[in-house]
Design a protein around this motif. Structure first.
Motif, short mmCIF file in Angstrom:
data_model
loop_
_atom_site.label_atom_id
_atom_site.label_comp_id
_atom_site.label_asym_id
_atom_site.label_seq_id
_atom_site.Cartn_x
_atom_site.Cartn_y
_atom_site.Cartn_z
N ARG A 1 0.89 -1.32 0.00
CA ARG A 1 -0.01 -0.03 0.11
C ARG A 1 0.84 1.07 -0.13
N GLU A 2 2.02 1.19 0.63
CA GLU A 2 2.90 2.25 0.97
C GLU A 2 3.47 2.90 -0.64
N GLU B 1 3.33 1.09 9.04
CA GLU B 1 2.77 1.41 7.89
C GLU B 1 2.32 2.96 7.96
N LEU C 1 0.04 5.45 6.54
CA LEU C 1 -0.81 5.56 5.45
C LEU C 1 -1.75 7.02 5.63
#
Length: 92
Positions: free
Chosen positions: A33-34, A75, A77
């Motif tokens: 996702r990153e 993470e 986000l």
């Protein structure tokens, strides 16, 4: 197990993420996702550097040692409005 909590600051050099040398690091440091988020921008190296700085700051705030802690377990986000938030893999 008790966890300490404090303030963490992280600063990263943007040039660290420019050129081909950084590509091998991406999958070791960042979640899918990153990586997808950062690659959406014209200058993704700025966003990778900011996310790594956030990860380092989180480790420091939680009073964790960087090695052997897996940076992918933290993470950085963004919420729908763009505000960043931290999701940790501690306890996942």
């Amino acid at each position: 197990m008790k966890y300490g909590c404090g303030i963490g600051i992280g600063v990263e050099d943007i040039e660290r993420f420019s050129g081909r040398a950084y590509i091998s690091l991406l999958n070791k440091i960042f979640s899918d996702r990153e990586i997808a988020h950062c690659r959406r921008f014209d200058f993704p190296e700025e966003h990778f550097a900011a996310r790594l700085a956030g990860k380092i700051a989180t480790l420091r705030a939680l009073k964790k040692e960087i090695i052997p802690f897996n940076l992918k377990r933290i993470e950085i986000l963004n919420r729908r409005g763009g505000a960043p938030y931290v999701r940790t893999g501690i306890g996942w």
